[in-house]
Design a protein around this motif. Structure first.
Motif, PDB file in Angstrom:
ATOM      1  N   ASN A   1       0.815  -1.213   0.000  1.00  0.00           N
ATOM      2  CA  ASN A   1       0.000   0.000   0.000  1.00  0.00           C
ATOM      3  C   ASN A   1       0.855   1.272   0.000  1.00  0.00           C
ATOM      4  O   ASN A   1       0.614   2.200  -0.768  1.00  0.00           O
ATOM      5  CB  ASN A   1      -0.880  -0.053   1.256  1.00  0.00           C
TER       6      ASN A   1
ATOM      7  N   PHE B   1      -1.851  -1.307   8.099  1.00  0.00           N
ATOM      8  CA  PHE B   1      -2.446  -1.422   6.765  1.00  0.00           C
ATOM      9  C   PHE B   1      -1.577  -0.775   5.690  1.00  0.00           C
ATOM     10  O   PHE B   1      -1.751  -1.020   4.511  1.00  0.00           O
ATOM     11  CB  PHE B   1      -3.839  -0.785   6.740  1.00  0.00           C
TER      12      PHE B   1
ATOM     13  N   ARG C   1       0.784  -3.419   4.111  1.00  0.00           N
ATOM     14  CA  ARG C   1       0.149  -4.601   3.510  1.00  0.00           C
ATOM     15  C   ARG C   1      -0.113  -4.378   2.026  1.00  0.00           C
ATOM     16  O   ARG C   1      -0.175  -3.251   1.566  1.00  0.00           O
ATOM     17  CB  ARG C   1      -1.202  -4.849   4.187  1.00  0.00           C
TER      18      ARG C   1
ATOM     19  N   PHE D   1      -8.471  -6.451   3.441  1.00  0.00           N
ATOM     20  CA  PHE D   1      -9.109  -5.324   4.115  1.00  0.00           C
ATOM     21  C   PHE D   1     -10.617  -5.597   4.198  1.00  0.00           C
ATOM     22  O   PHE D   1     -11.198  -6.169   3.275  1.00  0.00           O
ATOM     23  CB  PHE D   1      -8.919  -4.019   3.314  1.00  0.00           C
TER      24      PHE D   1
ATOM     25  N   GLU E   1     -12.469  -0.776   5.731  1.00  0.00           N
ATOM     26  CA  GLU E   1     -11.048  -0.443   5.618  1.00  0.00           C
ATOM     27  C   GLU E   1     -10.685  -0.056   4.180  1.00  0.00           C
ATOM     28  O   GLU E   1      -9.862   0.826   3.951  1.00  0.00           O
ATOM     29  CB  GLU E   1     -10.188  -1.623   6.084  1.00  0.00           C
TER      30      GLU E   1
ATOM     31  N   ASN F   1      -9.242   3.443   2.977  1.00  0.00           N
ATOM     32  CA  ASN F   1      -8.020   3.485   2.161  1.00  0.00           C
ATOM     33  C   ASN F   1      -8.203   4.394   0.941  1.00  0.00           C
ATOM     34  O   ASN F   1      -7.271   5.077   0.520  1.00  0.00           O
ATOM     35  CB  ASN F   1      -7.639   2.060   1.732  1.00  0.00           C
TER      36      ASN F   1
END
Lengths: 444, 250
Positions: free
Chosen positions: B95, B137, B140, B146, B150, B154
């Protein structure tokens, strides 16, 4: 093939002419070689009529007349340097055209713990170390190229890690094929003995610059009780060379063996990887990552033989095929009648980047026990169009988005490799080849 | 900022957008509300440039440029951001790496210096705190594993990092519980300024309690059938879309 047809086989004839050289060798070795050439005479070079070679046509190899690669070929320092892994503290040995070259070993190749042997196979042959290890993997009867290696090999590497010794540095065997006007055969042989409770990290890199050169390698790996061998093989030979290899591993009680096969080079690359559990509690990981482009063909045939209870095998092979590249994956998992509580999984995933690329995949499970957990599967796909759109919608140019997705696809095979410098080097090798991916280098 | 004139677009041979007109000025927040299947998401993807949609008629001007001439990534670099209704999972791409590649591509297009890893990390931490995202997060793979909430968070994090001139948020509020909705709204509000415009595509009036729009449009049958102030959203919540749908098909 009938013996009548093989009488004129050039390899069998070549073997006969070398009789005088062989007479200097120990009797047990002469007998090994004779058995091997007899077997080869029976098998012949495989054709696509052989089930295990259905998709891998070696007619180009069969057509060529090979001489045996001579010893002491000159080699450029930068070629050898290209095989090394930057920032990796390893015990390095150099094999040129199948011959152990102590004269070329980098300075790092000193100071091994007491009793550890990392040396020339030729010298191990004469001091009697090898008789009980060579040709001791039973599952090799059908491997014609391995038989050829046994008949002709001159040298290679012998590694022995004594009981309970943990090697804190990996051993990196760097194979180089020199260019030559003639078609030459090199037959490197590796014998690795990890005695009980020992631990070894083995890296093999195969590189070369020539064309019409054939490398026919055999690695025999014995993992003693509760010992561990991590084996990474990187094959980046010239795209006009041929690479055929067998990796044959036998695991004693509670032994661990992991094989990571990264195959990026050669016109034809064929790997036969076979793991045999001899006693309970063994654990093996077979990972692979291959990329074929242009006219390349990469073929992995793996066999995991669960013949005793309570062993675990995990297999993940990923292929990326571009242009007219051709990938072959054939993975066999045997679960014999007595192999209760086997836990096995096998996955082959493939990414096809071009209309002309081909993948032939065949995961196979043969289960004769009834209390086991086994899973297998294969997928073939293209780059995810939704993912590509998503990345582009965030401003990332299409070419880079494609590279990111390709790298993302390959990543989980590489993350299983513990050494950070090695992982980085492998990733760089991959990115050098993936279309348009070089700008991702070192960019994580 | 954004001018859409007489836009017709089809997908798979079916016409979905029919004579759509919309004008969004700099600094404005517009809400587009409408029933399922009315073409709201199609509008979002046509603006972002997704393949598979054919614009058969009309013009879209974004920040003085003909938007329809630009590739997907060029639109993003020009300052358009689409918050996806269904954010895509990208295995093997972290990410934080993705966000930095994205921000630097856009900065480069704007003629700004690319951010190095350290500077970017500082920015990312600040923005992650804004949308109350757990730092785990960030490392990841994008959206992999997710939850729905989430993923939406994001999207807002990406918007907050990229600071687009125009954010089109496609049902970013759908499927959120009230705490997540509050956080997502806070993220959207943080972009609100005279230089940035926002188009909220939504199904529910609830989001508009937190992000109060300047203009509300009712979307039905592939075009805007009525526009008004924030009170229009309240009326829709009470009476539903039925009256507008029959008007659109008439």
């Amino acid at each position: 093939m009938s013996p009548a047809l093989t009488r004129n086989d050039p390899w069998v004839e070549r073997f006969t002419t070398l009789e005088r050289t062989r007479s200097q060798e120990p009797a047990w070795l002469q007998s090994c070689r004779q058995t091997a050439i007899d077997r080869f005479a029976e098998l012949g070079l495989p054709t696509t009529r052989h089930e295990a070679w259905k998709y891998t046509n070696v007619a180009a190899i069969a057509k060529e007349t090979f001489a045996l690669a001579p010893a002491d070929a000159p080699v450029a320092a930068e070629d050898l340097e290209s095989l090394r892994v930057p920032d990796l503290d390893a015990h390095e040995v150099v094999i040129v055209d199948g011959r152990f070259r102590s004269d070329l070993a980098p300075a790092s190749s000193t100071a091994l713990p007491d009793g550890v042997v990392v040396g020339s196979l030729a010298s191990a042959l004469t001091n009697g170390d090898l008789e009980s290890w060579l040709e001791q993997h039973p599952d090799r009867e059908d491997l014609a190229f391995a038989a050829l290696n046994t008949a002709f090999f001159q040298d290679g590497v012998f590694i022995r890690v004594p009981k309970n010794v943990v090697l804190d540095r990996p051993v990196h065997v760097q194979h180089w094929r020199t260019a030559d006007d003639r078609a030459l055969l090199a037959t490197p042989r590796l014998v690795v003995v990890a005695e009980s409770g020992s631990q070894l990290e083995l890296i093999e890199t195969y590189g070369g610059s020539g064309e019409s050169q054939l490398t026919d390698a055999v690695s025999e790996i014995f993992v003693g009780a509760n010992a561990s061998v991590q084996h990474v093989k990187l094959q980046v030979e010239s795209s006009r060379a041929w690479h055929v290899a067998a990796i044959l591993a036998r695991l004693e009680r509670d032994a661990r063996y992991a094989s990571h096969s990264i195959s990026l080079g050669a016109a034809i690359a064929r790997n036969d990887i076979r793991v045999r559990f001899e006693a309970e509690g063994g654990d093996t990981t077979l990972n692979g990552l291959f990329f074929a482009t242009g006219e390349q063909l990469v073929d992995h045939h793996t066999v995991v033989d669960h013949r005793v209870p309570h062993c675990t095998s995990r297999e993940l092979y990923k292929g990326i095929l571009d242009e007219r590249g051709h990938g072959v994956f054939d993975g066999k998992v045997w679960v014999r009648e007595q192999a209760q509580k086997t836990d096995s999984s096998q996955t082959n995933r493939n990414l096809i980047l071009s209309r002309d690329a081909i993948i032939d995949t065949k995961p196979q499970l043969e289960i004769y026990a009834d209390d086991v957990r086994c899973a297998h599967g294969a997928t073939i796909g293209q780059l995810d169009a939704d993912a590509l759109y998503y990345l582009r919608s965030r401003g990332i140019a299409e070419a880079k988005a494609r590279s990111l997705l390709m790298r993302g696809f390959a990543t989980d095979v590489l993350t299983a490799i513990a050494s950070e410098p090695l992982r980085a080097a492998l990733e760089r090798r991959l990115l050098e080849r993936l279309p348009g991916a070089l700008d991702l280098e070192g960019d994580q | 900022m954004l001018t859409i004139k007489n836009l017709h677009a089809s997908a798979g041979g079916a016409e979905i957008l029919k004579a759509l007109d919309l004008e969004v000025k700099s600094g404005e927040v517009h809400a587009i509300m409408g029933p399922n299947g009315s073409g709201k998401s199609t509008l979002a993807h046509v603006l972002a440039g997704r393949e598979g949609y054919d614009v058969t008629e009309g013009h879209v001007t974004f920040d003085g440029q003909n938007l329809l001439d630009l590739s997907v990534e060029e639109r993003a670099c020009a300052g358009l951001f689409l918050g996806f209704q269904y954010p895509v999972e990208i295995p093997g791409v972290a990410n934080n790496y993705f966000l930095r590649a994205s921000l630097n591509a856009i900065r480069k297009a704007r003629g700004e210096e690319e951010l190095d890893a350290m500077d970017f990390l500082g920015l990312l931490k600040k923005k992650a705190a804004l949308v109350e995202m757990d730092p785990k997060f960030l490392t990841r793979p994008v959206n992999v594993g997710f939850s729905g909430g989430e993923k939406k968070r994001n999207e807002i994090l990406q918007m907050a990092v990229l600071e687009p001139k125009l954010a089109v948020l496609d049902e970013t509020d759908s499927g959120l519980d009230i705490d997540a909705l509050r956080v997502v709204s806070k993220g959207i509000e943080s972009l609100r300024s005279p230089e940035h415009s926002i188009v909220l595509i939504t199904h529910y009036q609830r989001l508009l309690d937190y992000v109060v729009p300047d203009v509300v449009h009712v979307f039905a049958g592939g075009r805007i059938v009525q526009s008004g102030g924030k009170e229009l959203a309240i009326e829709l919540e009470k009476n539903g879309y039925a009256a507008f749908e029959s008007a659109a098909s008439a």
